[in-house]
Design a protein around this motif. Structure first.
Motif, PDB file in Angstrom:
ATOM      1  N   THR A 270       0.856  -1.279  -0.098  1.00  0.00           N
ATOM      2  CA  THR A 270      -0.045   0.063   0.000  1.00  0.00           C
ATOM      3  C   THR A 270       0.814   0.977   0.132  1.00  0.00           C
ATOM      4  N   ALA A 271       1.839   1.371   0.610  1.00  0.00           N
ATOM      5  CA  ALA A 271       2.869   2.296   0.712  1.00  0.00           C
ATOM      6  C   ALA A 271       3.446   2.594  -0.436  1.00  0.00           C
ATOM      7  N   ALA A 272       3.833   1.669  -1.336  1.00  0.00           N
ATOM      8  CA  ALA A 272       4.193   1.661  -2.668  1.00  0.00           C
ATOM      9  C   ALA A 272       3.204   2.356  -3.725  1.00  0.00           C
ATOM     10  N   LEU A 273       1.999   2.114  -3.315  1.00  0.00           N
ATOM     11  CA  LEU A 273       0.900   2.703  -4.270  1.00  0.00           C
ATOM     12  C   LEU A 273       0.802   4.058  -4.062  1.00  0.00           C
ATOM     13  N   MET A 274       0.744   4.476  -2.706  1.00  0.00           N
ATOM     14  CA  MET A 274       0.642   5.795  -2.310  1.00  0.00           C
ATOM     15  C   MET A 274       1.823   6.902  -2.792  1.00  0.00           C
ATOM     16  N   LEU A 275       3.020   6.047  -2.886  1.00  0.00           N
ATOM     17  CA  LEU A 275       4.208   6.941  -3.619  1.00  0.00           C
ATOM     18  C   LEU A 275       3.871   7.174  -4.967  1.00  0.00           C
ATOM     19  N   GLU A 276       3.379   5.817  -5.581  1.00  0.00           N
ATOM     20  CA  GLU A 276       3.228   6.061  -6.993  1.00  0.00           C
ATOM     21  C   GLU A 276       2.101   7.129  -7.586  1.00  0.00           C
ATOM     22  N   ARG A 277       0.992   7.335  -6.407  1.00  0.00           N
ATOM     23  CA  ARG A 277       0.052   8.285  -6.593  1.00  0.00           C
ATOM     24  C   ARG A 277       0.417   9.792  -6.293  1.00  0.00           C
ATOM     25  N   GLY A 278       1.797  10.096  -5.917  1.00  0.00           N
ATOM     26  CA  GLY A 278       2.275  11.334  -5.551  1.00  0.00           C
ATOM     27  C   GLY A 278       2.089  11.721  -4.149  1.00  0.00           C
ATOM     28  N   ILE A 279       1.677  10.582  -3.259  1.00  0.00           N
ATOM     29  CA  ILE A 279       1.720  11.158  -1.716  1.00  0.00           C
ATOM     30  C   ILE A 279       3.172  11.012  -1.274  1.00  0.00           C
ATOM     31  N   SER A 280       3.050  12.247  -0.580  1.00  0.00           N
ATOM     32  CA  SER A 280       4.675  12.474  -0.050  1.00  0.00           C
ATOM     33  C   SER A 280       5.169  11.278   0.969  1.00  0.00           C
ATOM     34  N   LYS A 281       6.582  10.916   1.029  1.00  0.00           N
ATOM     35  CA  LYS A 281       7.245  10.176   1.830  1.00  0.00           C
ATOM     36  C   LYS A 281       7.022  10.242   3.299  1.00  0.00           C
ATOM     37  N   GLU A 282       6.796  11.615   3.689  1.00  0.00           N
ATOM     38  CA  GLU A 282       6.648  12.011   5.064  1.00  0.00           C
ATOM     39  C   GLU A 282       5.161  11.475   5.378  1.00  0.00           C
ATOM     40  N   THR A 283       4.146  11.607   4.584  1.00  0.00           N
ATOM     41  CA  THR A 283       2.786  11.172   4.745  1.00  0.00           C
ATOM     42  C   THR A 283       2.772   9.792   4.859  1.00  0.00           C
ATOM     43  N   VAL A 284       3.425   9.028   3.862  1.00  0.00           N
ATOM     44  CA  VAL A 284       3.434   7.609   3.805  1.00  0.00           C
ATOM     45  C   VAL A 284       3.994   6.873   5.050  1.00  0.00           C
ATOM     46  N   GLN A 285       5.259   7.306   5.564  1.00  0.00           N
ATOM     47  CA  GLN A 285       6.012   7.293   6.624  1.00  0.00           C
ATOM     48  C   GLN A 285       5.001   7.277   7.849  1.00  0.00           C
ATOM     49  N   LYS A 286       4.065   8.171   8.159  1.00  0.00           N
ATOM     50  CA  LYS A 286       3.334   8.479   9.167  1.00  0.00           C
ATOM     51  C   LYS A 286       2.205   7.432   9.390  1.00  0.00           C
TER      52      LYS A 286
END
Length: 341
Positions: A270-286
């Motif tokens: 799911t983290a990979a999909l978030m990054l693919e959609r342009g969600i920031s690394k900071e948000t994904v890590q949270k």
């Protein structure tokens, strides 16, 4: 006999099945599809049932960057028949499973509680309530859970309320299981009762959310956890949309992987999909690491230094004479050089 068994089946994992006319809400990823995207990330799965998983799962989780997990006490697929079975199960969560996890470089925590389905066996539930204080104060126990509603019966409410009081007394977070049927009403009822008992909502993690419940959970100050299942609960593409709409505050992702069709690697995928959609690394890590630590650290049991720099383990160590090794094997920790630098 087969018909009787069918009638007793738990439909909890079959909500919201897709039909051919609905838009795809989940995408399956292979390791080569996402390993580069998650390079450098750390993950914490705050809801996974490792007692139901294999050593292959542990190895794959470590390889994907999962550093720590929380295993809630839950329904094991059929009714337990006596108090001793609860004792043995709780002991495995604070003992053998904690050891087994460490052998793969993953820090194991758990929450202890009487699950909602078995709260409906009043005689046995009363006995379980007597022994819960023997376990919730043990090392590695970071909350009371997963507790709450299933069929939303009077007995479920009775033992939910008793366990909320137990959590208050022990100064532990609460991990709520929201019902799979009539979820919105059950979620609102769960939160209302928690507030009635005087719990600070920042000490309560409301799990198995969806688009119907998330706004109310966040608006009232609770943590909103989301279970990513391949075909039910919350698909990973839906989870991406949730984070796009609501951000990262008090939101966390988990796999809830168990004995059913589920995926212990749901978080990194799911983290990979978030990054693919342009969600920031900071948000994904949270939402995949920091928020879970923030919520459950209130227990006083979680110190990131215990696992963030790498959990050391001795492959020759045994637990009651048992080892995860067979034939001189060594657990494959961080195989292919774990992606945390």
């Amino acid at each position: 006999m087969c018909e009787n068994k069918k009638n007793l089946e738990n439909p909890s994992h079959f909500e919201s099945q897709l039909n051919s006319n609905e838009q795809e809400t989940h995408v399956e990823l292979k390791w080569d599809d996402y390993k580069e995207k998650i390079k450098g990330f750390k993950f914490f799965d705050p809801h996974i049932h490792m007692v139901s998983r294999t050593t292959d799962d542990y190895q794959n989780m470590a390889q994907a960057g999962i550093l720590a997990v929380i295993e809630p006490a839950f329904w094991v697929g059929q009714p337990r028949t006596g108090l001793s079975t609860f004792k043995d199960y709780y002991s495995s969560l604070v003992g053998w499973e904690r050891f087994r996890s460490s052998q793969f470089g993953i820090k194991h925590y758990c929450t202890i509680g009487l699950n909602s389905r078995e709260a409906n066996n009043e005689r046995l539930a009363d006995e379980v309530m007597e022994i819960l204080p023997l376990y919730i104060y043990k090392e590695g126990v970071v909350g009371v859970g997963e507790i709450g509603f299933d069929d939303q019966t009077e007995l479920e409410e009775k033992y939910y309320r008793l366990q909320l009081e137990l959590a208050k007394e022990a100064k532990l977070p609460v991990q709520i299981h929201t019902p799979h049927r009539d979820k919105k009403r059950g979620t609102e009822r769960s939160m209302s009762i928690a507030l009635e008992h005087g719990l600070d909502p920042s000490w309560v993690i409301v799990d198995h959310n969806n688009e119907e419940t998330v706004k109310s959970v966040l608006d009232q100050g609770f943590y909103a956890a989301f279970t990513i299942y391949p075909f039910t609960k919350m698909g990973n593409k839906r989870m991406v949309s949730i984070v796009e709409e609501y951000g990262s505050e008090r939101i966390m992702v988990n796999s809830s992987a168990d004995w059913g069709i589920s995926d212990p690697l749901a978080i990194p995928k799911t983290a990979a999909l978030m990054l693919e959609r342009g969600i920031s690394k900071e948000t994904v890590q949270k939402v995949t690491y920091e928020n879970a630590i923030e919520a459950f650290s209130k227990s006083g049991q979680i110190k990131v230094s215990d696992f963030e720099v790498g959990l050391s383990s001795d492959p020759t160590e045994k637990f009651y004479g048992n080892s995860v090794l067979r034939g001189g094997q060594i657990p494959k920790q961080n195989q292919n050089s774990l992606y945390i630098e």
